[in-house]
Design a protein around this motif. Structure first.
Motif, PDB file in Angstrom:
ATOM      1  N   THR A  83     -70.228  17.028  17.328  1.00  0.00           N
ATOM      2  CA  THR A  83     -70.737  17.774  16.181  1.00  0.00           C
ATOM      3  C   THR A  83     -70.473  19.265  16.373  1.00  0.00           C
ATOM      4  OG1 THR A  83     -72.925  17.961  17.188  1.00  0.00           O
ATOM      5  CG2 THR A  83     -72.524  16.045  15.787  1.00  0.00           C
ATOM      6  N   PHE A  84     -70.843  20.039  15.352  1.00  0.00           N
ATOM      7  CA  PHE A  84     -70.610  21.483  15.441  1.00  0.00           C
ATOM      8  C   PHE A  84     -71.486  22.112  16.505  1.00  0.00           C
ATOM      9  CE2 PHE A  84     -74.565  21.828  13.227  1.00  0.00           C
ATOM     10  CZ  PHE A  84     -75.002  23.126  13.437  1.00  0.00           C
ATOM     11  N   LEU A  85     -72.636  21.481  16.816  1.00  0.00           N
ATOM     12  CA  LEU A  85     -73.525  22.033  17.832  1.00  0.00           C
ATOM     13  C   LEU A  85     -72.915  21.932  19.225  1.00  0.00           C
ATOM     14  CD1 LEU A  85     -76.266  23.384  17.649  1.00  0.00           C
ATOM     15  CD2 LEU A  85     -77.339  21.204  18.226  1.00  0.00           C
ATOM     16  N   HIS A  86     -71.991  20.996  19.435  1.00  0.00           N
ATOM     17  CA  HIS A  86     -71.292  20.906  20.711  1.00  0.00           C
ATOM     18  C   HIS A  86     -70.353  22.094  20.918  1.00  0.00           C
ATOM     19  CE1 HIS A  86     -72.659  16.725  20.330  1.00  0.00           C
ATOM     20  NE2 HIS A  86     -72.422  16.585  21.628  1.00  0.00           N
ATOM     21  N   SER A  87     -69.843  22.653  19.821  1.00  0.00           N
ATOM     22  CA  SER A  87     -68.887  23.749  19.942  1.00  0.00           C
ATOM     23  C   SER A  87     -69.539  25.130  19.968  1.00  0.00           C
ATOM     24  CB  SER A  87     -67.892  23.685  18.775  1.00  0.00           C
ATOM     25  OG  SER A  87     -68.573  23.779  17.535  1.00  0.00           O
ATOM     26  N   VAL A  88     -70.842  25.216  19.794  1.00  0.00           N
ATOM     27  CA  VAL A  88     -71.524  26.512  19.836  1.00  0.00           C
ATOM     28  C   VAL A  88     -71.587  26.996  21.285  1.00  0.00           C
ATOM     29  CG1 VAL A  88     -73.706  27.712  19.360  1.00  0.00           C
ATOM     30  CG2 VAL A  88     -72.861  25.981  17.776  1.00  0.00           C
ATOM     31  N   ASP A  89     -71.420  28.310  21.469  1.00  0.00           N
ATOM     32  CA  ASP A  89     -71.442  28.895  22.809  1.00  0.00           C
ATOM     33  C   ASP A  89     -72.803  28.662  23.466  1.00  0.00           C
ATOM     34  OD1 ASP A  89     -71.789  31.370  24.792  1.00  0.00           O
ATOM     35  OD2 ASP A  89     -69.644  31.108  24.390  1.00  0.00           O
ATOM     36  N   PRO A  90     -72.826  28.273  24.734  1.00  0.00           N
ATOM     37  CA  PRO A  90     -74.114  27.994  25.399  1.00  0.00           C
ATOM     38  C   PRO A  90     -75.021  29.217  25.499  1.00  0.00           C
ATOM     39  CG  PRO A  90     -72.308  27.922  26.977  1.00  0.00           C
ATOM     40  CD  PRO A  90     -71.688  27.964  25.617  1.00  0.00           C
ATOM     41  N   ARG A  91     -74.456  30.425  25.533  1.00  0.00           N
ATOM     42  CA  ARG A  91     -75.297  31.623  25.578  1.00  0.00           C
ATOM     43  C   ARG A  91     -76.079  31.791  24.278  1.00  0.00           C
ATOM     44  NH1 ARG A  91     -70.381  35.405  27.410  1.00  0.00           N
ATOM     45  NH2 ARG A  91     -69.436  34.037  25.848  1.00  0.00           N
ATOM     46  N   ILE A  92     -75.457  31.458  23.147  1.00  0.00           N
ATOM     47  CA  ILE A  92     -76.171  31.509  21.868  1.00  0.00           C
ATOM     48  C   ILE A  92     -77.268  30.445  21.828  1.00  0.00           C
ATOM     49  CG2 ILE A  92     -75.884  31.292  19.376  1.00  0.00           C
ATOM     50  CD1 ILE A  92     -73.097  32.367  19.653  1.00  0.00           C
ATOM     51  N   LYS A  93     -77.011  29.304  22.420  1.00  0.00           N
ATOM     52  CA  LYS A  93     -78.043  28.256  22.464  1.00  0.00           C
ATOM     53  C   LYS A  93     -79.253  28.713  23.276  1.00  0.00           C
ATOM     54  CE  LYS A  93     -74.716  24.467  22.075  1.00  0.00           C
ATOM     55  NZ  LYS A  93     -74.139  23.270  22.736  1.00  0.00           N
ATOM     56  N   LEU A  94     -79.029  29.404  24.380  1.00  0.00           N
ATOM     57  CA  LEU A  94     -80.157  29.912  25.173  1.00  0.00           C
ATOM     58  C   LEU A  94     -80.937  30.976  24.405  1.00  0.00           C
ATOM     59  CD1 LEU A  94     -78.667  30.153  28.790  1.00  0.00           C
ATOM     60  CD2 LEU A  94     -80.059  28.347  27.779  1.00  0.00           C
ATOM     61  N   VAL A  95     -80.247  31.814  23.642  1.00  0.00           N
ATOM     62  CA  VAL A  95     -80.944  32.799  22.805  1.00  0.00           C
ATOM     63  C   VAL A  95     -81.770  32.094  21.729  1.00  0.00           C
ATOM     64  CG1 VAL A  95     -80.625  34.732  21.232  1.00  0.00           C
ATOM     65  CG2 VAL A  95     -79.221  34.574  23.274  1.00  0.00           C
ATOM     66  N   TRP A  96     -81.224  31.040  21.151  1.00  0.00           N
ATOM     67  CA  TRP A  96     -81.980  30.246  20.177  1.00  0.00           C
ATOM     68  C   TRP A  96     -83.230  29.641  20.812  1.00  0.00           C
ATOM     69  CZ3 TRP A  96     -82.482  28.811  15.181  1.00  0.00           C
ATOM     70  CH2 TRP A  96     -81.516  29.234  14.286  1.00  0.00           C
ATOM     71  N   LEU A  97     -83.100  29.119  22.024  1.00  0.00           N
ATOM     72  CA  LEU A  97     -84.259  28.535  22.701  1.00  0.00           C
ATOM     73  C   LEU A  97     -85.350  29.580  22.930  1.00  0.00           C
ATOM     74  CD1 LEU A  97     -82.649  26.183  25.400  1.00  0.00           C
ATOM     75  CD2 LEU A  97     -83.788  25.541  23.284  1.00  0.00           C
ATOM     76  N   LEU A  98     -84.961  30.764  23.379  1.00  0.00           N
ATOM     77  CA  LEU A  98     -85.949  31.823  23.597  1.00  0.00           C
ATOM     78  C   LEU A  98     -86.610  32.235  22.293  1.00  0.00           C
ATOM     79  CD1 LEU A  98     -87.254  33.807  25.591  1.00  0.00           C
ATOM     80  CD2 LEU A  98     -85.342  35.365  25.152  1.00  0.00           C
ATOM     81  N   SER A  99     -85.851  32.322  21.220  1.00  0.00           N
ATOM     82  CA  SER A  99     -86.420  32.703  19.926  1.00  0.00           C
ATOM     83  C   SER A  99     -87.374  31.635  19.396  1.00  0.00           C
ATOM     84  CB  SER A  99     -85.294  32.939  18.918  1.00  0.00           C
ATOM     85  OG  SER A  99     -84.402  33.939  19.378  1.00  0.00           O
ATOM     86  N   LEU A 233     -76.547  30.749  32.003  1.00  0.00           N
ATOM     87  CA  LEU A 233     -77.667  31.378  32.714  1.00  0.00           C
ATOM     88  C   LEU A 233     -77.170  32.377  33.750  1.00  0.00           C
ATOM     89  CD1 LEU A 233     -80.752  31.384  33.074  1.00  0.00           C
ATOM     90  CD2 LEU A 233     -80.452  29.643  34.840  1.00  0.00           C
ATOM     91  N   ARG A 234     -76.076  32.056  34.394  1.00  0.00           N
ATOM     92  CA  ARG A 234     -75.511  32.996  35.368  1.00  0.00           C
ATOM     93  C   ARG A 234     -75.008  34.261  34.669  1.00  0.00           C
ATOM     94  NH1 ARG A 234     -70.707  31.623  39.755  1.00  0.00           N
ATOM     95  NH2 ARG A 234     -70.864  33.584  40.927  1.00  0.00           N
ATOM     96  N   TRP A 235     -74.475  34.140  33.464  1.00  0.00           N
ATOM     97  CA  TRP A 235     -74.003  35.315  32.720  1.00  0.00           C
ATOM     98  C   TRP A 235     -75.159  36.243  32.370  1.00  0.00           C
ATOM     99  CZ3 TRP A 235     -74.595  37.468  27.839  1.00  0.00           C
ATOM    100  CH2 TRP A 235     -73.629  38.382  27.448  1.00  0.00           C
ATOM    101  N   PHE A 236     -76.312  35.668  31.993  1.00  0.00           N
ATOM    102  CA  PHE A 236     -77.478  36.493  31.672  1.00  0.00           C
ATOM    103  C   PHE A 236     -78.118  37.100  32.925  1.00  0.00           C
ATOM    104  CE2 PHE A 236     -77.552  33.941  27.692  1.00  0.00           C
ATOM    105  CZ  PHE A 236     -77.574  34.996  26.789  1.00  0.00           C
ATOM    106  N   LEU A 334     -66.576  30.060  32.318  1.00  0.00           N
ATOM    107  CA  LEU A 334     -67.143  29.964  30.985  1.00  0.00           C
ATOM    108  C   LEU A 334     -66.126  30.475  29.973  1.00  0.00           C
ATOM    109  CD1 LEU A 334     -69.560  29.488  29.069  1.00  0.00           C
ATOM    110  CD2 LEU A 334     -70.243  31.850  29.497  1.00  0.00           C
ATOM    111  N   ASP A 335     -65.877  29.672  28.972  1.00  0.00           N
ATOM    112  CA  ASP A 335     -64.973  30.071  27.899  1.00  0.00           C
ATOM    113  C   ASP A 335     -65.738  30.977  26.929  1.00  0.00           C
ATOM    114  OD1 ASP A 335     -62.909  30.337  26.181  1.00  0.00           O
ATOM    115  OD2 ASP A 335     -63.005  28.291  25.370  1.00  0.00           O
ATOM    116  N   SER A 336     -65.399  32.257  26.920  1.00  0.00           N
ATOM    117  CA  SER A 336     -66.148  33.251  26.151  1.00  0.00           C
ATOM    118  C   SER A 336     -65.590  33.485  24.759  1.00  0.00           C
ATOM    119  CB  SER A 336     -66.162  34.583  26.910  1.00  0.00           C
ATOM    120  OG  SER A 336     -64.841  35.043  27.130  1.00  0.00           O
ATOM    121  N   SER A 337     -64.741  32.608  24.273  1.00  0.00           N
ATOM    122  CA  SER A 337     -64.164  32.795  22.941  1.00  0.00           C
ATOM    123  C   SER A 337     -65.174  32.392  21.872  1.00  0.00           C
ATOM    124  CB  SER A 337     -62.890  31.958  22.804  1.00  0.00           C
ATOM    125  OG  SER A 337     -63.177  30.584  22.981  1.00  0.00           O
TER     126      SER A 337
END
Length: 364
Positions: A83-99, A233-236, A334-337
């Motif tokens: 799904t499209f959620l698989h292609s979302v960057d994991p850093r954005i997912k962590l920001v979503w979790l915190l929000s 998590l390592r990037w943050f 990590l693929d940062s694209s």
């Protein structure tokens, strides 16, 4: 001339009596059992087993429930359907979790239930059918029980108080007129219990926050690989390396923990199925023997888990990991694209934060 009696001839094999102890010898009767009596006796035995089964299958039902509960992927990555959620960057997912953790505590009650509905619909859309039915059922049950307990327990029993001043009628003052359509602290009364605004606020906050935390974390783990979560998590946490925080060791520990979740569920399921397939006659066991089997079941699970942990540590040592992050560097790429899915996710996040702020300001 002495006469000798002739020796008796040996009996045929089907007439011989075996040389057994008296307690185990066969008993011959002149009355034969008819086929009708055999059928009646077999039916009576079957009826007796049917009456005993509901009392004796409780332990087996518990084990089957445990095996069925651990069969669905809880906190595990599901690769398909993509799904499209698989292609979302994991850093954005962590920001979503915190929000999603911070917003329900400071937003309006309408916003809290809106977030719950949003996550429920997103889970139905993203996850497979057998996965979202299992996850939403358990989380909804937990949140519902928590809502009922807190709504009726936080401010459910009215306090018994006595006024320190006499009522207005005794003093000669007119009574204060009650509001016709204004504020009411009491929402509902259920016998001796009462459902107040305070109970509604506390219960909605706790129940919605529990649902959002569990379901959002489950969505993130289901659509993100452990390596992607560890790299995000390592990037943050990379700025913490300036104050000598062991970021690499923390990241490796998180990665091993996420890898270990599936092993734990597999062991719980396999040991439970192993006991069920042995077809134990639970009705012939006492209560202490049944409890002893369950204790052995738990001990076996921990033993297998510790064996897996030891095998993982030995495999890491064989591959040259000394245990010191200063002597061994860990590379997690990590693929940062950024793609269209990432941009849409950021816009949705900003819109959600804006809606929460506006609901707190304009909705009374």
């Amino acid at each position: 001339m002495a006469l000798h009696k002739p020796l008796p001839l040996p009996l045929p094999l089907h007439h011989r009596r075996p040389n057994l102890p008296p307690s185990l010898q066969w008993r011959t009767t002149s009355r034969t059992t008819s086929p009708r009596r055999l059928r009646i006796r077999a039916a009576a035995i079957d009826d007796g087993d049917r009456w005993v089964a509901p009392r004796s299958d409780l332990a087996e039902k518990i084990l089957r429930m445990i095996a069925g509960a651990t069969s669905s992927p809880v906190g595990q990555f599901v690769a398909s359907p993509l799904t499209f959620l698989h292609s979302v960057d994991p850093r954005i997912k962590l920001v979503w979790l915190l929000s999603l953790v911070l917003l329900p505590a400071r937003s309006h009650i309408i916003m809290r239930f809106g977030l719950v509905m949003f996550l429920a619909l997103l889970s139905i859309w993203i996850l497979p059918t057998h996965v979202w039915k299992d996850q939403l059922g358990r989380v909804s049950l937990l949140s519902g029980v928590l809502f009922l307990m807190l709504s009726l327990g936080s401010d459910g029993v009215p306090p018994v108080v006595q006024l320190r001043a006499p009522p207005p009628a005794v003093v000669g003052l007119p009574n204060v007129p009650s509001s016709l359509g204004g504020y009411s602290y009491l929402v509902m009364k259920l016998g001796p219990l009462q459902f107040t605004r305070k109970g509604l606020s506390v219960a909605s906050t706790s129940a919605c926050l529990s649902f959002i935390i569990f379901q959002s974390a489950s969505l993130c783990l289901t659509t993100t690989t452990p390596e992607q979560i560890a790299s995000a998590l390592r990037w943050f946490m990379f700025p913490l390396t300036l104050i000598r925080v062991p970021v690499a060791e923390i990241t490796l520990t998180l990665l091993l923990s996420l890898r270990f979740i599936s092993l734990v569920f597999d062991e719980v399921q396999n040991v439970a199925l192993g006991i069920v397939t042995r077809r134990i006659h639970w009705n012939q066991l006492s209560i202490m023997e049944t409890v002893d089997i369950f204790f052995k079941y738990i001990r076996r699970i921990f033993k297998n888990i510790f064996n897996h942990a030891e095998q993982i540590s030995q495999a890491m040592i064989v591959r040259g990991f000394p245990g010191d992050s200063n002597k061994h560097k860990i590379y997690i790429f990590l693929d940062s694209s950024f793609g269209i899915a990432d941009i849409i996710s950021l816009f949705c996040l900003f819109g959600l934060i804006g809606a929460a702020v506006l609901s707190e300001v304009y909705i009374p």
